[in-house]
Design a protein around this motif. Structure first.
Motif, PDB file in Angstrom:
ATOM      1  N   ARG A 109      58.071  -3.305  21.426  1.00 17.28           N
ATOM      2  CA  ARG A 109      57.349  -2.263  22.157  1.00 17.28           C
ATOM      3  C   ARG A 109      58.354  -1.432  22.946  1.00 17.28           C
ATOM      4  N   ILE A 110      58.133  -0.125  22.932  1.00 17.85           N
ATOM      5  CA  ILE A 110      58.869   0.797  23.798  1.00 17.85           C
ATOM      6  C   ILE A 110      57.815   1.661  24.475  1.00 17.85           C
ATOM      7  N   GLY A 111      57.529   1.366  25.722  1.00 17.92           N
ATOM      8  CA  GLY A 111      56.496   2.117  26.427  1.00 17.92           C
ATOM      9  C   GLY A 111      55.158   1.968  25.743  1.00 17.92           C
ATOM     10  N   ASN A 112      54.551   3.056  25.343  1.00 13.77           N
ATOM     11  CA  ASN A 112      53.215   3.017  24.724  1.00 13.77           C
ATOM     12  C   ASN A 112      53.280   2.936  23.201  1.00 13.77           C
ATOM     13  N   VAL A 113      54.476   2.687  22.647  1.00 15.11           N
ATOM     14  CA  VAL A 113      54.662   2.651  21.202  1.00 15.11           C
ATOM     15  C   VAL A 113      54.977   1.219  20.779  1.00 15.11           C
ATOM     16  N   VAL A 114      54.256   0.727  19.772  1.00 15.62           N
ATOM     17  CA  VAL A 114      54.477  -0.611  19.221  1.00 15.62           C
ATOM     18  C   VAL A 114      54.889  -0.453  17.761  1.00 15.62           C
ATOM     19  N   ILE A 115      55.996  -1.106  17.389  1.00 17.62           N
ATOM     20  CA  ILE A 115      56.510  -1.016  16.016  1.00 17.62           C
ATOM     21  C   ILE A 115      56.487  -2.396  15.395  1.00 17.62           C
ATOM     22  N   ASP A 116      55.725  -2.531  14.319  1.00 19.09           N
ATOM     23  CA  ASP A 116      55.668  -3.783  13.558  1.00 19.09           C
ATOM     24  C   ASP A 116      56.580  -3.586  12.352  1.00 19.09           C
ATOM     25  N   GLN A 117      57.794  -4.169  12.446  1.00 17.93           N
ATOM     26  CA  GLN A 117      58.776  -3.918  11.402  1.00 17.93           C
ATOM     27  C   GLN A 117      58.432  -4.629  10.104  1.00 17.93           C
ATOM     28  N   ALA A 118      57.768  -5.756  10.181  1.00 14.94           N
ATOM     29  CA  ALA A 118      57.433  -6.486   8.962  1.00 14.94           C
ATOM     30  C   ALA A 118      56.333  -5.765   8.179  1.00 14.94           C
ATOM     31  N   ARG A 119      55.302  -5.347   8.919  1.00 16.35           N
ATOM     32  CA  ARG A 119      54.197  -4.652   8.241  1.00 16.35           C
ATOM     33  C   ARG A 119      54.453  -3.143   8.112  1.00 16.35           C
ATOM     34  N   ARG A 120      55.598  -2.715   8.631  1.00 23.84           N
ATOM     35  CA  ARG A 120      55.994  -1.300   8.535  1.00 23.84           C
ATOM     36  C   ARG A 120      54.879  -0.404   9.086  1.00 23.84           C
ATOM     37  N   ARG A 121      54.550  -0.661  10.356  1.00 21.10           N
ATOM     38  CA  ARG A 121      53.443   0.054  10.978  1.00 21.10           C
ATOM     39  C   ARG A 121      53.828   0.448  12.397  1.00 21.10           C
ATOM     40  N   VAL A 122      53.381   1.630  12.813  1.00 24.21           N
ATOM     41  CA  VAL A 122      53.621   2.106  14.174  1.00 24.21           C
ATOM     42  C   VAL A 122      52.273   2.343  14.836  1.00 24.21           C
ATOM     43  N   GLU A 123      52.135   1.869  16.069  1.00 29.53           N
ATOM     44  CA  GLU A 123      50.930   2.137  16.848  1.00 29.53           C
ATOM     45  C   GLU A 123      51.334   2.858  18.124  1.00 29.53           C
ATOM     46  N   ARG A 124      50.563   3.881  18.467  1.00 29.65           N
ATOM     47  CA  ARG A 124      50.807   4.596  19.719  1.00 29.65           C
ATOM     48  C   ARG A 124      49.480   4.748  20.439  1.00 29.65           C
ATOM     49  N   ASP A 125      49.419   4.197  21.651  1.00 26.68           N
ATOM     50  CA  ASP A 125      48.182   4.215  22.439  1.00 26.68           C
ATOM     51  C   ASP A 125      47.019   3.635  21.646  1.00 26.68           C
ATOM     52  N   GLY A 126      47.330   2.574  20.833  1.00 27.13           N
ATOM     53  CA  GLY A 126      46.289   1.885  20.085  1.00 27.13           C
ATOM     54  C   GLY A 126      45.950   2.496  18.745  1.00 27.13           C
ATOM     55  N   ALA A 127      46.447   3.699  18.451  1.00 31.27           N
ATOM     56  CA  ALA A 127      46.159   4.359  17.176  1.00 31.27           C
ATOM     57  C   ALA A 127      47.282   4.063  16.190  1.00 31.27           C
ATOM     58  N   THR A 128      46.918   3.737  14.939  1.00 27.88           N
ATOM     59  CA  THR A 128      47.908   3.416  13.915  1.00 27.88           C
ATOM     60  C   THR A 128      48.456   4.688  13.284  1.00 27.88           C
ATOM     61  N   ILE A 129      49.769   4.706  13.145  1.00 28.98           N
ATOM     62  CA  ILE A 129      50.448   5.859  12.540  1.00 28.98           C
ATOM     63  C   ILE A 129      51.243   5.340  11.358  1.00 28.98           C
ATOM     64  N   GLU A 130      50.911   5.824  10.174  1.00 30.30           N
ATOM     65  CA  GLU A 130      51.603   5.370   8.980  1.00 30.30           C
ATOM     66  C   GLU A 130      52.796   6.284   8.702  1.00 30.30           C
ATOM     67  N   LEU A 131      53.890   5.660   8.341  1.00 26.07           N
ATOM     68  CA  LEU A 131      55.099   6.403   7.991  1.00 26.07           C
ATOM     69  C   LEU A 131      55.504   6.075   6.565  1.00 26.07           C
ATOM     70  N   SER A 132      56.021   7.068   5.866  1.00 22.15           N
ATOM     71  CA  SER A 132      56.528   6.808   4.524  1.00 22.15           C
ATOM     72  C   SER A 132      57.864   6.074   4.622  1.00 22.15           C
ATOM     73  N   GLN A 133      58.410   5.717   3.474  1.00 23.90           N
ATOM     74  CA  GLN A 133      59.510   4.746   3.440  1.00 23.90           C
ATOM     75  C   GLN A 133      60.737   5.196   4.232  1.00 23.90           C
ATOM     76  N   ARG A 134      61.253   6.390   3.922  1.00 26.38           N
ATOM     77  CA  ARG A 134      62.531   6.769   4.537  1.00 26.38           C
ATOM     78  C   ARG A 134      62.425   6.934   6.051  1.00 26.38           C
ATOM     79  N   PRO A 135      61.405   7.622   6.583  1.00 27.72           N
ATOM     80  CA  PRO A 135      61.318   7.705   8.045  1.00 27.72           C
ATOM     81  C   PRO A 135      61.219   6.337   8.714  1.00 27.72           C
ATOM     82  N   PHE A 136      60.474   5.382   8.065  1.00 26.79           N
ATOM     83  CA  PHE A 136      60.378   4.057   8.697  1.00 26.79           C
ATOM     84  C   PHE A 136      61.718   3.331   8.615  1.00 26.79           C
ATOM     85  N   ASP A 137      62.426   3.459   7.493  1.00 23.07           N
ATOM     86  CA  ASP A 137      63.760   2.866   7.405  1.00 23.07           C
ATOM     87  C   ASP A 137      64.671   3.422   8.493  1.00 23.07           C
TER      88      ASP A 137
END
Length: 935
Positions: free
Chosen positions: A15-43
């Motif tokens: 977690r960094i402030g209001n952002v949660v990054i799940d590296q295994a599931r390759r998922r970003v949450e901000r203020d509880g909302a899920t934000i999907e990223l494609s491969q290269r930006p998540f890498d």
């Protein structure tokens, strides 16, 4: 343990402030909302998390994130932009850009580990992620076992990254569509070879290109695209269970609707099926109610195959063959309007403007049936075809305003604005978008367009720099034709350089055009280079010209024919043969007029005005300028014509009209910053000196030299020398003449002779006469009689003045007699100087009465022309032998008003001037001509 190592050891969720990054599931949450990223930006995010507060160079990021993949710089920039959007308003500044280096991930908040996630089945940051929607799986299953299935599935896998969605986009973002045509099934019947799928693709892409809210893109441009990106896979195969039918299938990636679109058709009905399926695709892609129907695809199978041949030849850069194929299509189906539009564009490209306009007229009814948005785009194209570049520029400006994300509209606006000489508008169109985020080809086109604008507007150093940037980009991409275009722009921007080998850049461009298979432009570049060679070394111009004219005429390319003739006319001007130059311009004008090319016709009228003026045919020059003005020109061409008009009115002594002409063409502060405006200031000095405003003349001369071009430096220094002579400062005049000489040596022969004759005439006036006769005689020997009339007149005036000052009455009379034969009756500049020489010659012969009568006539004419400088010169020459032409009070008033208190004109009398004569009445006596206090 360092922070980087600590992060690597952390469980997969941070977690960094209001952002949660799940590296295994390759998922970003901000203020509880899920934000999907494609491969290269998540890498990229994972790398930043592993190594925060570290400078990551762009090269290193490409190596680690896009390992083994060739991509553009824009991919990294776009990836960072995606991450910043995902991190939100608070987190967008966590990624800090280091200029010309790379990026640093530097959040002000701690990076906290908040837990672990199961590793089973989870994708790693470098693993493959299955992003295909369920509809893709269903469609793939339906195609399993078919010969083309592997190719289609591979295409989906290749571009899967394009379907990664980030959900925080501007509403104005366009829909990006990549169309892929899969190879036809090898088991398809003979009636359905490759052409059906190619027809599908061509018809679909044309329809989509006429929807302003859609961008038809390349694979690279779709990479890392958002949820507005779509891939459309097209295929044609044998219909299952019915060998007599053909199946047309389209699958649209990243849509919520299941399955694809399929139509089975008999071979004779393929074109109608293609029309139906493309309509269905457009309906599926765009919002309900947003699509209006296009005119139908009215082709039979044979006509469709001819049409595909035409499109292939067009894409291969073989316009003449494409024209023949399109004509074959229209012979079968004359009502197929798209073929007529494309035929008109190809004919226009070949310079057959009249035929192109005719085709456009034939297609008018079909055009009227286009949807409103497509019709709007078409009208802008029609304005370009009609060579109404201002109207086209306005039309594209409106499209850019309404659809600012469409790079093609910006490029079209820049081209139309450049051709209309609206260089500021062209620059604004190109400045309105970050081209680094565009695909490589568009980025290169933008660089070439900018270099052309800079070159034509006079920003030559900037043009060379931009053209070189474009060349390097084309080198990296391996694109020969674009490299050739960049080299040609660089060559054109280098024509004023001091190099003695100005033809070499043109030769390099020609070699590249030849390598690219563009013979026409190869000949054009080579001919342009030949024009840059010294006359004694330019032996191949005639052969090249005939080859180019032959190619142009065979292709029906009137534009190239006109350009070639104009180029040769320019060569004869450089070779001091303005008579032959005029002949070629007349021929070129006839071709341009016959083809309806108003733009080139206007440029030729300007050239004819220049040539006519130099030949001393002032009425013809005025006529050509009036014809030029009737075209309502803009930009640099207008400035160049304005320069001729200023100079012509100065020769005629119509200084009020000269001032009006100078003011008219330099009223636009943007356009007035060009080289042409500097040249107009060079000519404006003559107007200001004659009308007695030496202070303003000095400022104009200094502005003239700001371009730092050799001609302007020489002309500006000589103008200041004239001002110094008029002010009585011969020492400053001598310094300025000397300062002009280095620039003079860099000029082409005609310009060097013309300004050189002026410099030698000034030397006579200030008493520095050694070598003047040899220099002026050399100029006369180089200028064939009648071929450069104004330079011939200037040289003979200098020789006549030199002979008069030296008391060589016979030599003076020889030159006077020659001048009376060649000086135009309306050339006030030459006629007034000739009158001074004639009066001095009469005094030399002892005919004081004749001398005084000549000066009285000159005095009256000078007043009529409002030429204060010449009026005072006449007065001072008369005073030299004791005669006052007018009341002394007028002399005082003129001197006080103008500051023209130069030395006596007695230099024209040489040793016949009686220095013992009482001098208290001479108006150039400083004690009696100082202006009132405070003036």
């Amino acid at each position: 343990m360092s922070e980087a190592n600590a992060i690597e050891a952390m469980p997969g969720v941070v977690r960094i402030g209001n952002v949660v990054i799940d590296q295994a599931r390759r998922r970003v949450e901000r203020d509880g909302a899920t934000i999907e990223l494609s491969q290269r930006p998540f890498d990229l995010l994972c790398l930043f998390l592993a190594e925060p507060r570290t400078l990551h160079t762009r090269k290193d990021l490409f190596r680690r994130i896009w390992k083994g993949v060739v991509v553009e710089d824009a991919n990294l920039s776009q990836g960072v932009w995606v991450l910043r959007r995902a991190l939100g308003e608070q987190g967008k500044d966590w990624i800090r850009t280091v200029a010309k280096s790379g990026y640093v991930f530097d959040p002000p908040l701690p990076i906290e580990s908040i837990g672990d996630t199961p590793a089973a089945g989870a994708a790693t940051s470098s693993g493959e992620t299955d992003l295909l929607p369920s509809t893709a799986h269903a469609s793939a299953a339906a195609w399993r076992g078919r010969p083309f299935a592997l190719a289609m599935m591979a295409a989906f896998a290749l571009f899967a990254v394009a379907w990664g969605a980030w959900r925080f986009l501007r509403p104005s973002e366009p829909l990006r569509v990549l169309v892929i045509a899969a190879p036809s099934n090898e088991s398809a019947p003979p009636s359905a070879p490759q052409w059906p799928v190619q027809l599908l693709r061509e018809w679909l892409e044309w329809k989509l290109s006429r929807e302003p809210d859609v961008l038809v893109v390349s694979a690279l441009q779709l990479a890392d695209a958002d949820e507005r990106g779509r891939i459309v896979l097209l295929s044609v195969s044998e219909s299952p269970g019915d060998a007599q039918r053909v199946r047309l299938h389209a699958h649209i990636g990243n849509t919520d609707e299941p399955g694809g679109i399929t139509i089975d058709a008999l071979p004779d009905d393929i074109t109608q099926a293609a029309d139906r399926i493309t309509g269905a695709i457009v309906d599926r892609l765009l919002p309900a109610g947003a699509v209006q129907p296009f005119p139908p695809l009215v082709l039979d199978a044979a006509g469709a195959q001819d049409y595909i041949v035409a499109t292939q030849r067009r894409e291969a850069g073989r316009p003449a063959e494409a024209v023949a194929a399109l004509e074959a299509v229209l012979k079968r189906r004359p009502e197929f309007g798209l073929a007529r539009l494309q035929l008109a564009e190809m004919l226009d490209e070949l310079g057959q403007i009249g035929a192109a306009k005719q085709q456009m007229a034939f297609a008018e009814q079909w055009i009227s049936r286009l949807p409103p948005a497509a019709l709007r785009i078409q009208k802008a194209r029609e304005a370009m075809l009609a060579r109404d570049y201002p109207a086209a520029a306005d039309a594209y400006a409106a499209l850019v305003r309404d659809y600012p994300y469409q790079p093609r509209f910006r490029l079209d606006r820049a081209r139309a604005s450049r051709l209309a000489q609206r260089y500021a508008d062209a620059t604004r169109a190109l400045d309105g978008i970050d081209w680094n985020l565009q695909p490589l080809r568009l980025r290169l086109e933008a660089l070439l367009a900018r270099a052309e604008v800079q070159c034509e507007s006079g920003a030559l150093d900037a043009a060379k720099k931009t053209a070189e940037e474009a060349r390097k980009l084309a080198d990296d991409a391996g694109w020969s034709l674009e490299r050739a275009r960049a080299l040609l722009i660089f060559a054109n921007a280098s024509i004023n350089d001091a190099s003695a080998e100005k033809w070499l850049p043109f030769e390099r461009a020609a070699a590249q055009f030849e390598q690219a298979g563009d013979r026409m432009n190869m000949l054009r570049a080579r001919l342009a280079g030949e024009m840059m060679r010294p006359p004694e070394r330019g032996t191949g111009a005639d052969t090249l010209l005939m080859a180019l004219l032959g190619e142009a005429r065979a292709a029906g390319n009137r534009e190239i024919e006109v350009d070639a003739l104009r180029l040769v006319a320019r060569r004869f001007r450089r070779a001091a043969d303005f008579v032959r130059s005029r002949d070629y311009l007349v021929e070129a004008t006839a071709v341009a007029h016959a083809s309806g090319d108003e733009q080139r016709d206007a440029a030729l009228r300007r050239d004819l005005a220049l040539v006519s003026m130099v030949l001393g045919d002032f009425p013809a020059a005025s006529r050509h300028l009036a014809e030029f003005d009737a075209t309502k020109p803009q930009g640099t061409l207008r400035l160049l014509a304005g320069q001729i008009k200023v100079r012509l009115e100065n020769y005629r002594g119509r200084y009020d009209k000269a001032a009006e002409a100078a003011d008219a063409v330099t009223a636009d502060p943007v356009e007035a910053s060009t080289i042409s405006a500097a040249m107009i200031d060079c000519d404006r000095t003559q107007t200001l000196i004659a009308t007695g405003d030496l202070a303003a003349a000095q400022l104009a001369a200094e502005r003239c030299m700001r371009s730092n071009l050799p001609y302007d430096l020489a002309a500006g220094n000589l103008a200041i020398a004239k001002i110094a002579v008029a002010s009585g400062d011969n020492a400053e005049a001598a310094r300025r003449i000397a300062a002009a000489l280095p620039a003079l040596q860099q000029l082409p022969d005609v310009d060097r002779w013309d300004l050189g004759a002026i410099a030698q005439g000034l030397r006579v006036r200030i008493g520095d006469r050694d070598g003047v006769e040899a220099a002026l005689s050399e100029i006369l020997s180089q200028v064939a009689p009648g071929h450069v009339r104004l330079t011939e007149i200037e040289a003979r005036l200098g020789l006549a003045e030199l002979a008069s000052a030296g008391g060589d009455l016979a030599a003076a009379q020889t030159q006077i007699a020659a001048l009376r034969e060649i000086v135009p009756g309306d050339d006030w500049y030459a006629q007034s100087r000739l009158a001074l020489i004639d009066a001095a010659s009469a005094f030399h012969r002892g005919d004081v009465t004749r001398a005084q009568a000549s000066l009285r006539t000159l005095d009256e004419a000078a007043r009529a022309h409002a030429d204060i400088a010449m009026e005072l010169r006449a007065h001072r020459l008369a005073v030299s032998w004791g005669n006052n032409l007018c009341p002394e009070a007028r002399d005082r008033e003129l001197v006080a008003k103008s500051g023209i208190r130069g030395a006596s004109e007695s230099w024209l009398l040489g040793d016949r001037f009686d220095a013992s004569q009482p001098r208290e009445h001479l108006v150039f006596d400083r004690r009696r001509t100082d202006p009132p206090e405070g003036r």
